[in-house]
Enzyme design. Sequence first.
Site, PDB file in Angstrom:
ATOM      1  N   ILE A 113       5.400  33.631  24.593  1.00  0.00           N
ATOM      2  CA  ILE A 113       4.122  32.983  24.853  1.00  0.00           C
ATOM      3  C   ILE A 113       3.572  32.568  23.501  1.00  0.00           C
ATOM      4  CG2 ILE A 113       2.875  35.189  24.775  1.00  0.00           C
ATOM      5  CD1 ILE A 113       0.926  34.062  26.817  1.00  0.00           C
ATOM      6  N   SER A 114       2.989  31.395  23.431  1.00  0.00           N
ATOM      7  CA  SER A 114       2.562  30.830  22.158  1.00  0.00           C
ATOM      8  C   SER A 114       1.429  31.623  21.526  1.00  0.00           C
ATOM      9  CB  SER A 114       2.097  29.386  22.360  1.00  0.00           C
ATOM     10  OG  SER A 114       3.087  28.624  22.996  1.00  0.00           O
TER      11      SER A 114
END
Length: 268
Positions: A113-114
Amino acid sequence: MMGRLCWCCLLLALPSCGPSSTPPAPDDEPPDALVESVAAPPPAVRDDTAEARTLREDLVREIRRSPPWSGATWDGRVLGALQATPRHLFVPDAPIALAYEDRPQPIGHGQTISQPTVVAIMTNALELRGTERVLEIGTGSGYQAAVLALLSRRVFTIELVAPLGEVARERLEKLGYSNVEVRIGDGYAGWPEQAPFDRILITAAPPEIPRALLDQLAEGGILVAPVGGEDEPQELVRLTKRSGRIAKENLALVRFVPMVPGNAKPNP
């Protein structure tokens, strides 16, 4: 203006900003001073807690201390969307405190996940006003799509790794993000059946912007993406289509993993 070169692992790298005339927010400024209200998360988001809300306020306070890139300012609605989106629900295997650290988190299949700052910067560059149809390339866990859903009319998001895309679709539906549609497929091809798009966001680096995506960008539309090879300097760019021509802005130097075409084997 080009920022300093920084990077993070796997999906995204932080496009760090260089010196700017925009001063950082002072430490004693109220946490909501630059944050504007956006559409509330769907009613189905029931697993939010006071602890999570406090952690998000702290995260947004930290993000807004520096400008998104040199010479730019934060859109308060973007900060509001980050403050409203329950990131811990998109990293369900991580402790809640870890979910709100400003760094990427693994989501399986060799992907992450960024980093929240990356999400904020790229979303800020889209200049969303709430009426746009947005195409996202790289769904991941669905977190970026959830942020976009609070800032735009409709989000179309494509994920190459089928198990990730399927879980993200189920998660977004369960949480009530009814204006997000997920497709499993090749981001290089875009989503021609739903084109044109007012905004396009690419979350991995192609060596150059795919022609299909430029063709699917609406007149007056904005595309934001990292561009460059894996072993060469990459730039976070913003492209705007005007009268059929593309105007390019370089926002920062970055390091992202490559954008994988559909005929290549993704990470296991």
